[in-house]
Write an enzyme that holds these catalytic residues in place. Sequence first.
Site, PDB file in Angstrom:
ATOM      1  N   HIS A  70       4.922  14.182  37.493  1.00  0.00           N
ATOM      2  CA  HIS A  70       3.493  14.090  37.156  1.00  0.00           C
ATOM      3  C   HIS A  70       3.161  15.209  36.180  1.00  0.00           C
ATOM      4  O   HIS A  70       3.997  16.052  35.884  1.00  0.00           O
ATOM      5  CB  HIS A  70       2.617  14.129  38.409  1.00  0.00           C
ATOM      6  CG  HIS A  70       2.666  15.399  39.209  1.00  0.00           C
ATOM      7  ND1 HIS A  70       3.817  15.860  39.813  1.00  0.00           N
ATOM      8  CD2 HIS A  70       1.698  16.309  39.516  1.00  0.00           C
ATOM      9  CE1 HIS A  70       3.553  16.986  40.453  1.00  0.00           C
ATOM     10  NE2 HIS A  70       2.282  17.296  40.288  1.00  0.00           N
ATOM     11  N   HIS A  73       1.086  17.865  36.077  1.00  0.00           N
ATOM     12  CA  HIS A  73       0.677  19.249  36.371  1.00  0.00           C
ATOM     13  C   HIS A  73       1.630  20.255  35.733  1.00  0.00           C
ATOM     14  O   HIS A  73       2.841  20.036  35.705  1.00  0.00           O
ATOM     15  CB  HIS A  73       0.601  19.479  37.882  1.00  0.00           C
ATOM     16  CG  HIS A  73      -0.601  18.818  38.516  1.00  0.00           C
ATOM     17  ND1 HIS A  73      -0.671  18.554  39.876  1.00  0.00           N
ATOM     18  CD2 HIS A  73      -1.769  18.390  37.973  1.00  0.00           C
ATOM     19  CE1 HIS A  73      -1.850  17.986  40.132  1.00  0.00           C
ATOM     20  NE2 HIS A  73      -2.524  17.866  39.002  1.00  0.00           N
ATOM     21  N   ASP A 120       2.826  23.060  36.577  1.00  0.00           N
ATOM     22  CA  ASP A 120       3.928  23.651  37.348  1.00  0.00           C
ATOM     23  C   ASP A 120       5.122  22.684  37.431  1.00  0.00           C
ATOM     24  O   ASP A 120       6.140  22.994  38.064  1.00  0.00           O
ATOM     25  CB  ASP A 120       3.478  24.106  38.750  1.00  0.00           C
ATOM     26  CG  ASP A 120       2.913  22.982  39.600  1.00  0.00           C
ATOM     27  OD1 ASP A 120       2.090  22.194  39.085  1.00  0.00           O
ATOM     28  OD2 ASP A 120       3.296  22.891  40.791  1.00  0.00           O
ATOM     29  N   HIS A 121       5.014  21.529  36.763  1.00  0.00           N
ATOM     30  CA  HIS A 121       6.126  20.579  36.683  1.00  0.00           C
ATOM     31  C   HIS A 121       6.550  20.306  35.233  1.00  0.00           C
ATOM     32  O   HIS A 121       7.691  19.945  34.987  1.00  0.00           O
ATOM     33  CB  HIS A 121       5.739  19.263  37.384  1.00  0.00           C
ATOM     34  CG  HIS A 121       5.407  19.470  38.834  1.00  0.00           C
ATOM     35  ND1 HIS A 121       6.264  19.156  39.860  1.00  0.00           N
ATOM     36  CD2 HIS A 121       4.320  20.041  39.419  1.00  0.00           C
ATOM     37  CE1 HIS A 121       5.708  19.509  41.018  1.00  0.00           C
ATOM     38  NE2 HIS A 121       4.531  20.049  40.778  1.00  0.00           N
ATOM     39  N   HIS A 170      -1.821  12.128  44.637  1.00  0.00           N
ATOM     40  CA  HIS A 170      -1.892  13.535  44.213  1.00  0.00           C
ATOM     41  C   HIS A 170      -2.434  13.586  42.784  1.00  0.00           C
ATOM     42  O   HIS A 170      -3.398  14.283  42.491  1.00  0.00           O
ATOM     43  CB  HIS A 170      -0.502  14.149  44.313  1.00  0.00           C
ATOM     44  CG  HIS A 170      -0.420  15.570  43.839  1.00  0.00           C
ATOM     45  ND1 HIS A 170      -0.989  16.622  44.505  1.00  0.00           N
ATOM     46  CD2 HIS A 170       0.168  16.105  42.737  1.00  0.00           C
ATOM     47  CE1 HIS A 170      -0.755  17.750  43.834  1.00  0.00           C
ATOM     48  NE2 HIS A 170      -0.054  17.461  42.762  1.00  0.00           N
ATOM     49  N   ASP A 181       5.193  15.855  44.026  1.00  0.00           N
ATOM     50  CA  ASP A 181       4.136  16.321  44.930  1.00  0.00           C
ATOM     51  C   ASP A 181       3.516  15.172  45.725  1.00  0.00           C
ATOM     52  O   ASP A 181       2.369  15.250  46.152  1.00  0.00           O
ATOM     53  CB  ASP A 181       3.045  17.053  44.133  1.00  0.00           C
ATOM     54  CG  ASP A 181       3.529  18.405  43.612  1.00  0.00           C
ATOM     55  OD1 ASP A 181       4.694  18.771  43.866  1.00  0.00           O
ATOM     56  OD2 ASP A 181       2.737  19.094  42.937  1.00  0.00           O
ATOM     57  N   HIS A 231       7.863  21.187  46.100  1.00  0.00           N
ATOM     58  CA  HIS A 231       7.474  22.550  46.508  1.00  0.00           C
ATOM     59  C   HIS A 231       8.119  22.950  47.829  1.00  0.00           C
ATOM     60  O   HIS A 231       8.417  22.102  48.666  1.00  0.00           O
ATOM     61  CB  HIS A 231       5.951  22.655  46.699  1.00  0.00           C
ATOM     62  CG  HIS A 231       5.169  22.626  45.430  1.00  0.00           C
ATOM     63  ND1 HIS A 231       4.805  23.766  44.754  1.00  0.00           N
ATOM     64  CD2 HIS A 231       4.678  21.583  44.714  1.00  0.00           C
ATOM     65  CE1 HIS A 231       4.111  23.425  43.667  1.00  0.00           C
ATOM     66  NE2 HIS A 231       4.020  22.108  43.613  1.00  0.00           N
TER      67      HIS A 231
HETATM   68 FE    FE Z   1       3.066  20.961  42.002  1.00  0.00          FE
HETATM   69 ZN    ZN Z   2       1.078  18.812  41.400  1.00  0.00          ZN
END
Ligand code: FE
Ligand code: ZN
Length: 253
Positions: free
Chosen positions: A54, A56, A58-59, A112, A131, A169
Amino acid sequence: MKVKIIPILSDNYSYLIIDKENKFCSAVDPASPEEIIPFLEKEKIGLKNILNTHYHSDHTAGNLELKDKFKCKIYGPDKEKDQIPGIDVALKENDTLKINDYSVKIFETPGHTAGHIIYWFEKEKVVFTGDTLFVLGCGKLFEGTPEIMWNSLLKIRNLPKKTQIYCGHEYSKNNADFALSVEKNNNKLIERSDEINKLINENSFTVPTTLEKEIECNPFLRADVDNIKKNLEMENASPVEVFGEIRTKKDIF
Ligand code: FE
Ligand code: ZN
């Protein structure tokens, strides 16, 4: 199938799927190049593909730097193609692709984020859930209703029980504590929580988990199980209502 687990940022997991000759790999959500490149250089492994679950950051924050350096191909969800830096291939429900020599099937698992996808390595029985599903937990509902997320989780729950699950995570300790608050009379969960605490104390990873363990212990996959419904005094509620209640409780846990 060789999967190298690389913990990145504060609590993210990135994964390298390495080919048999150790020459190249495909990376799942490699958001932090400075934590991934040293390993690739030391092992002399090239990066062929990036698989994003996805949009975001942090990915996906590593996409452009890694693409520039390795000329790799970037895969991501079609519904988020405008938010995935450097995307080459936009993927939809039931698409199939070849990654290394493996055949991979795509499931859309919104909730999410609205376009979230997961990567199912059919023959190897391995899934990268980003996530959507965590060890004993699930992602926050930023862009979906309980109904949407519950239906996404059912797609995962319908995979073979032996399936190995690699998630986005390391939230396992907090998730285990929360799960026990919902179902302290689940012996399998008590055992699993002990196992997770032991792994964390040893500085080991809590991934991969298996679908079987998650079905037995993860409250978010158990919203239609009598024991959970009873514990929440929701015997007559629908699975979606129970799931929504568990998600709300987790948000304030
Ligand atoms: Fe994440
Ligand atoms: Zn995420």
